[in-house]
Enzyme design. Structure first.
Site, PDB file in Angstrom:
ATOM      1  N   SER A 104       0.841  -1.190   0.000  1.00 39.86           N
ATOM      2  CA  SER A 104       0.000   0.000   0.000  1.00 39.86           C
ATOM      3  C   SER A 104       0.886   1.254   0.000  1.00 39.86           C
ATOM      4  CB  SER A 104      -0.966  -0.033   1.194  1.00 39.86           C
ATOM      5  OG  SER A 104      -2.018   0.884   1.027  1.00 39.86           O
ATOM      6  N   GLU A 141      -1.802  -2.555  -8.399  1.00 45.24           N
ATOM      7  CA  GLU A 141      -3.061  -2.775  -7.686  1.00 45.24           C
ATOM      8  C   GLU A 141      -3.428  -1.469  -7.018  1.00 45.24           C
ATOM      9  OE1 GLU A 141      -3.763  -3.384  -3.896  1.00 45.24           O
ATOM     10  OE2 GLU A 141      -2.098  -1.984  -3.794  1.00 45.24           O
ATOM     11  N   HIS A 158      -4.815  -5.441  -1.709  1.00 47.67           N
ATOM     12  CA  HIS A 158      -5.734  -5.199  -0.610  1.00 47.67           C
ATOM     13  C   HIS A 158      -6.907  -6.183  -0.618  1.00 47.67           C
ATOM     14  CE1 HIS A 158      -3.619  -1.338  -0.926  1.00 47.67           C
ATOM     15  NE2 HIS A 158      -4.003  -1.077   0.306  1.00 47.67           N
TER      16      HIS A 158
END
Length: 315
Positions: free
Chosen positions: A116, A214, A280
């Site tokens: 992330s 992503e 995620h």
């Protein structure tokens, strides 16, 4: 050429746990993640930023200087065999602004794990130190804090403890958007963080790369803007070898997002694999940053040309 590989871990190793971004949302989750680490023989040492509840701004784990100091200490101190990020959120870009990379011994790589917002840090480690790192689950986040039986935790520990056994990632639920196979250096991460680093001295162009992307919690038009920026930034995608697309959860209608991904990456003339379980809100596999690999979009596999990590150091 692949980057410098750190050694894997072994029971008894001391590892640092810190935040480079936001505060941990739940100290209970952090404690649970620490217990999971201890259950497999690791000795986690929690640094101050992982305990800071947002003392400067509610969305930052301490001050920028404190996060940079913790990170520098963890990367440099020989007592730590690895560095585990407790969570993501926001703030890694601010941390990087204060990093003095010359204080870190680039010839002594150690494994660094996170995803992330930590994408910005992993990319910087590749650029500034030339180290392989791991886009993988974080201590106080899903896939880790639930315990040692969690899929994400088990896959990460398998790679860390027995790197010789991890020769390939297989994505049974993925599909080939563009057929074919390609070889390149594994790069990438969360798309919005890669885009946020464009124009900085820690952005790593995707030439000769198998680029992984992503993201999470972006409106479709915002995700479109991020992906379009990745396409348009001068030179970034020149010579890219292949694309691996992971999760794009909480980004709106999955069918719409799927069409968007095909639209933005289906015309690059390289193999594209969509639906990889990396990112995620999924049972997450760990994706290495900076190793040579072969993507087979039709088979749904990513095969490593050599061990992702060196064998764990003895002693």
């Amino acid at each position: 050429m692949a980057l410098l590989r750190p050694a894997g871990l072994k029971p008894g190793d001391t590892v640092a746990v810190l935040c480079a971004s936001s505060p941990v949302a739940s100290q209970d989750h952090l404690e649970s993640g620490l217990r999971a680490m201890e259950s497999v023989g690791l000795k986690p040492k929690v640094l101050g930023t992982a305990r800071d509840g947002g003392s400067v701004y509610g969305y930052l784990a301490g001050s920028d200087a404190e996060r940079a100091a913790d990170l520098t200490h963890a990367l440099n101190d020989p007592q730590y065999a690895g560095v585990f990020l407790a969570c993501g959120g926001y703030g890694a870009q601010r941390t990087l602004e204060l990093m003095d990379w010359e204080r870190v011994d680039s010839a002594a790589p150690k494994v660094v794990v996170g995803y992330s917002d930590v994408t910005a840090l992993l990319e910087a480690i590749a650029v500034k130190l030339g180290w392989v790192s791991l886009f993988g689950p974080m201590v106080a986040c899903s896939g880790f804090w639930q315990g040692a039986d969690e899929y994400g935790f088990r896959e990460l520990m398998r790679l860390l403890y027995t790197p010789a056994d991890v020769k390939q990632l297989t994505f049974p639920d993925a599909r080939a958007v563009v057929s074919g196979a390609a070889e390149g250096l594994t790069l990438g991460g969360t798309a919005s963080l890669l885009a946020a680093s464009f124009g900085t001295d820690t952005s790593y162009p995707a030439r000769d790369a198998i680029l992984f992307l992503e993201d999470v919690d972006e409106y479709p038009f915002l995700l479109d803007r991020i992906l379009t920026q990745i396409r348009r930034v001068e030179g970034y995608l020149d010579g890219v070898r292949g694309i691996v697309l992971g999760t794009f959860t909480e980004c709106g209608d999955p069918e719409l997002i799927d069409r968007l991904l095909v639209d933005r990456f289906g015309d690059l003339g390289v193999p594209v694999l969509a639906g990889a379980n990396i990112g995620h809100n999924c049972g997450m596999q760990t994706y290495p940053i900076g190793v040579s690999a072969r993507l087979d979009a039709d088979a749904g596999t990513l095969t490593f040309a050599e061990q992702v990590l060196a064998d764990p150091a003895q002693g």
